[in-house]
Scaffold this motif. Structure first.
Motif, PDB file in Angstrom:
ATOM      1  N   THR A 109       0.819  -1.220   0.000  1.00  0.00           N
ATOM      2  CA  THR A 109       0.000   0.000   0.000  1.00  0.00           C
ATOM      3  C   THR A 109       0.852   1.270   0.000  1.00  0.00           C
ATOM      4  OG1 THR A 109      -0.146  -0.041   2.415  1.00  0.00           O
ATOM      5  CG2 THR A 109      -1.899  -1.148   1.190  1.00  0.00           C
ATOM      6  N   ARG A 110       2.094   1.161  -0.428  1.00  0.00           N
ATOM      7  CA  ARG A 110       2.986   2.335  -0.401  1.00  0.00           C
ATOM      8  C   ARG A 110       2.484   3.470  -1.297  1.00  0.00           C
ATOM      9  NH1 ARG A 110       5.035  -1.724  -3.189  1.00  0.00           N
ATOM     10  NH2 ARG A 110       5.840  -1.393  -5.279  1.00  0.00           N
ATOM     11  N   ASP A 111       1.559   3.173  -2.208  1.00  0.00           N
ATOM     12  CA  ASP A 111       0.996   4.195  -3.095  1.00  0.00           C
ATOM     13  C   ASP A 111      -0.265   4.839  -2.515  1.00  0.00           C
ATOM     14  OD1 ASP A 111      -0.365   1.714  -3.363  1.00  0.00           O
ATOM     15  OD2 ASP A 111      -1.309   2.442  -5.196  1.00  0.00           O
ATOM     16  N   ASN A 112      -0.660   4.430  -1.308  1.00  0.00           N
ATOM     17  CA  ASN A 112      -1.927   4.880  -0.736  1.00  0.00           C
ATOM     18  C   ASN A 112      -1.687   5.430   0.676  1.00  0.00           C
ATOM     19  OD1 ASN A 112      -4.448   4.914   0.634  1.00  0.00           O
ATOM     20  ND2 ASN A 112      -5.295   3.445  -0.817  1.00  0.00           N
ATOM     21  N   ARG A 113      -1.774   6.738   0.820  1.00  0.00           N
ATOM     22  CA  ARG A 113      -1.474   7.399   2.100  1.00  0.00           C
ATOM     23  C   ARG A 113      -2.409   6.933   3.228  1.00  0.00           C
ATOM     24  NH1 ARG A 113      -1.671  13.427   1.324  1.00  0.00           N
ATOM     25  NH2 ARG A 113      -3.843  12.894   1.166  1.00  0.00           N
ATOM     26  N   ASP A 114      -3.699   6.760   2.925  1.00  0.00           N
ATOM     27  CA  ASP A 114      -4.649   6.306   3.950  1.00  0.00           C
ATOM     28  C   ASP A 114      -4.291   4.912   4.456  1.00  0.00           C
ATOM     29  OD1 ASP A 114      -6.072   8.657   3.759  1.00  0.00           O
ATOM     30  OD2 ASP A 114      -7.534   7.851   2.336  1.00  0.00           O
ATOM     31  N   ARG A 156      -3.092   3.489   8.121  1.00  0.00           N
ATOM     32  CA  ARG A 156      -3.727   2.316   8.716  1.00  0.00           C
ATOM     33  C   ARG A 156      -2.682   1.279   9.118  1.00  0.00           C
ATOM     34  NH1 ARG A 156      -7.576   2.544   4.983  1.00  0.00           N
ATOM     35  NH2 ARG A 156      -8.865   3.993   6.117  1.00  0.00           N
ATOM     36  N   ALA A 157      -1.666   1.096   8.282  1.00  0.00           N
ATOM     37  CA  ALA A 157      -0.596   0.137   8.607  1.00  0.00           C
ATOM     38  C   ALA A 157       0.125   0.568   9.879  1.00  0.00           C
ATOM     39  CB  ALA A 157       0.388   0.034   7.441  1.00  0.00           C
TER      40      ALA A 157
END
Length: 202
Positions: free
Chosen positions: A96-101, A105-106
């Protein structure tokens, strides 16, 4: 001589149309491949979230099983989950490195799991020393349940985000497929029209 010239002139648009068809098909195929990769990516992210949640559930199940039975074999899933949790969270974070949200969450999940493992280990320490469940152990089990509920909530939000992205990606892929079909039909119609005009001119 004139007929050869007409055939040659009629053939130029056909060749150009065929080149245009080839270019359009290659372009659409590349777009479809890219959209399909994003669809696959969404499934991978959802799978990684399921794995992380499974780690948390295994840790809790192992701890509770041990506290209820005092059998060390119940700790196997606990220790396995403890060993794999960081790796599985790293995978979710990487995917999910392309998704700030999802990155936030991570990070939230990492904090929650650190706290959860601390509470689980405390519960094991208290449970090993006590013959009957002490009030502190019961309080830790209740606290663990609250943390697990929070974990489920954060994972559910991550899954909802990926389902939303998956829906967008599937729609984008369908739009590309529709454009491919329309382009193929249009180019075929134009090619037939050019061939009919060339035949008429002969």
């Amino acid at each position: 001589m004139r007929a050869n010239r007409v055939i040659f002139l009629g053939g130029i648009p056909v060749v150009l149309i065929l080149a245009l068809v080839a270019f359009a098909l290659v372009k659409f195929a590349a777009g479809e491949r890219e959209e399909q990769a994003w669809v696959t990516h969404s499934y991978e992210v959802m799978d990684s979230l399921h794995t992380v949640l499974g780690d948390a559930l295994n840790a809790e199940t192992g701890q509770r099983g041990y506290l209820l039975t005092r059998k060390p074999s119940y700790l196997k899933p606990f220790y396995a989950a403890q060993a794999s949790l960081d790796r599985d969270l790293d995978r979710f974070e990487h995917l999910t490195r392309d998704n700030r949200d999802q990155q936030k969450r991570a990070a939230d999940l990492r904090k929650i799991f650190d706290e959860r493992m601390r509470v689980l280990n405390q519960g094991l320490a208290l449970g090993s020393a006590a013959v009957a469940a002490s009030p502190q152990l019961i309080a830790l089990l209740d606290q663990g349940k609250a943390v697990m509920d929070t974990t489920r909530s954060v994972v559910a939000m991550g899954m909802a985000e990926e389902r939303r992205l998956l829906q967008e990606r599937v729609q984008a892929r369908r739009a590309i497929e529709k454009n491919e079909i329309l382009a193929a039909v249009l180019v075929t119609a134009i090619a037939i029209l050019v061939l009919l005009i060339a035949a008429f001119l002969l």
